[in-house]
Scaffold this active site. Structure first.
Site, short mmCIF file in Angstrom:
data_model
loop_
_atom_site.label_atom_id
_atom_site.label_comp_id
_atom_site.label_asym_id
_atom_site.label_seq_id
_atom_site.Cartn_x
_atom_site.Cartn_y
_atom_site.Cartn_z
N TYR A 1 36.05 -42.94 4.61
CA TYR A 1 35.25 -41.74 4.88
C TYR A 1 34.87 -41.04 3.56
O TYR A 1 35.05 -39.83 3.40
CB TYR A 1 36.04 -40.76 5.75
CG TYR A 1 36.41 -41.30 7.11
CD1 TYR A 1 35.45 -41.47 8.09
CD2 TYR A 1 37.72 -41.65 7.40
CE1 TYR A 1 35.78 -41.96 9.35
CE2 TYR A 1 38.07 -42.14 8.64
CZ TYR A 1 37.10 -42.30 9.62
OH TYR A 1 37.44 -42.79 10.85
N LEU A 2 34.32 -41.80 2.62
CA LEU A 2 34.00 -41.26 1.29
C LEU A 2 33.10 -40.04 1.36
O LEU A 2 33.22 -39.12 0.55
CB LEU A 2 33.33 -42.34 0.44
CG LEU A 2 34.22 -43.34 -0.29
CD1 LEU A 2 33.37 -44.38 -1.01
CD2 LEU A 2 35.14 -42.63 -1.28
N LYS A 3 32.19 -40.02 2.30
CA LYS A 3 31.20 -38.95 2.35
C LYS A 3 31.61 -37.80 3.27
O LYS A 3 30.79 -36.94 3.60
CB LYS A 3 29.85 -39.51 2.80
CG LYS A 3 29.28 -40.55 1.84
CD LYS A 3 27.91 -41.03 2.29
CE LYS A 3 27.39 -42.14 1.40
NZ LYS A 3 27.17 -41.70 0.02
N THR A 4 32.89 -37.77 3.66
CA THR A 4 33.38 -36.73 4.56
C THR A 4 34.20 -35.71 3.78
O THR A 4 35.25 -36.05 3.22
CB THR A 4 34.24 -37.33 5.68
OG1 THR A 4 33.48 -38.32 6.38
CG2 THR A 4 34.68 -36.26 6.67
N ASP B 1 31.40 -46.29 -4.47
CA ASP B 1 30.17 -45.48 -4.42
C ASP B 1 30.16 -44.62 -5.68
O ASP B 1 30.78 -43.55 -5.73
CB ASP B 1 30.15 -44.61 -3.17
CG ASP B 1 28.86 -43.81 -3.04
OD1 ASP B 1 28.05 -43.83 -3.98
OD2 ASP B 1 28.68 -43.13 -2.00
#
Length: 302
Positions: free
Chosen positions: A72-75, A106
């Site tokens: 969940y890198l973008k959370t 990323d």
């Protein structure tokens, strides 16, 4: 809490949360169930409060979060949960390597870079800062267009106090000017590098006109070297565009126009000519913006 669940969660999450908040379930039995609910704000808050109440070893919780952070890198919630844990463990050093690994997945993820900046600033430990400039150098060597890495470099060098060995700020400014100009010479059409250049000039209150001799060759389709016999010698003050550079460079033309505008007088006509070339040829995507700049300059001239 109940309102947040009803607005943003699935039916299953609502049922599970209703069970969790009952007095019967205020125990460690809920921790395995809430592990993958961390991206959900109220459930993440519940998990953290349960961890604190039970005195669960937080180093183990961090290891469990390693997989979720990548998933969940973008959370934001995942990174905020991690921040709360590290504030309790007071052991930030291993986090730098973990963050570096996440950036391999990323390299431009906003939350990952923000977490790294928070970690450095919050603990402000010289050992944490010691290799940070080398780290960002490596990231820019991998991708010189990584705007997040350029932003982080500015944070490290200019926005986080004065590190040991960098007390001579004029020397730091010279170093950074040399660094960014060399990067531009390799890849001229890189807005991230040009923005960094503008940023350090603005920060140090250095007039753009001081860099006119550096910028000029990047404004020409086929710039002429001052001395062809020295083409294999790199001028660190004013590095020449690389031989395979795509010129003219729109960012350089804009920079040169800003120089002429700042000087004023007859130079304003030169600025208008440069903006016109951007509007009609070199940066037509922003044609309306360049036309606006021309109108504004002409209105001030009359």
């Amino acid at each position: 809490m109940r309102q947040l669940i009803s607005e943003g969660s699935s039916r299953q999450e609502k049922k599970v949360f209703a069970y969790w908040i009952s007095p019967k379930t205020s125990s460690g039995r809920t921790l395995p169930t809430t592990l993958h609910a961390v991206p959900n704000l109220p459930l993440r808050q519940y998990r953290y409060k349960t961890l604190m109440a039970l005195g669960v070893p937080l180093d183990e919780e961090l290891r469990l979060m390693d997989e979720l952070a990548v998933k969940y890198l973008k959370t934001y919630q995942v990174w905020h949960h991690r921040r709360l844990l590290v504030q309790q463990t007071r052991n930030p050093a291993p986090e730098l390597a973990f963050i570096a690994g996440c950036l391999q997945e990323d390299a431009k993820n906003y939350h990952t870079w923000s977490y790294r900046q928070w970690l450095l600033a919050h603990f402000n430990d010289e050992e944490l800062w010691a290799n940070e400039l080398d780290f960002v150098d490596g990231m820019l060597d991998i991708d010189v267009r990584n705007n997040s890495a350029w932003h982080h470099r500015f944070f490290v060098v200019f926005q986080s106090g004065v590190r040991k060995g960098e007390e001579d700020r004029s020397e730091v400014l010279r170093r950074e000017l040399t660094y960014v100009k060399m990067k531009i010479s390799v890849v001229p059409n890189n807005m991230s590098a040009w923005n960094y250049l503008r940023g350090i000039l603005d920060h140090s209150k250095t007039p753009y006109s001081m860099l006119g001799s550096f910028v000029a060759p990047y404004c020409e389709a086929e710039p002429t070297r001052p001395d062809d016999s020295s083409k294999d010698i790199v001028d660190l003050e004013d590095p020449f565009p690389s031989q395979d550079a795509h010129l003219p460079c729109a960012a350089a033309i804009e920079f040169m126009a800003d120089i002429h505008e700042s000087i004023g007088g007859d130079n304003l006509e030169v600025a208008v000519e440069l903006w016109s070339s951007l509007a009609t040829t070199h940066d037509t995507f922003r044609r309306k913006y360049w036309e606006y700049r021309i109108r504004e300059a002409q209105s001030r001239a009359h």
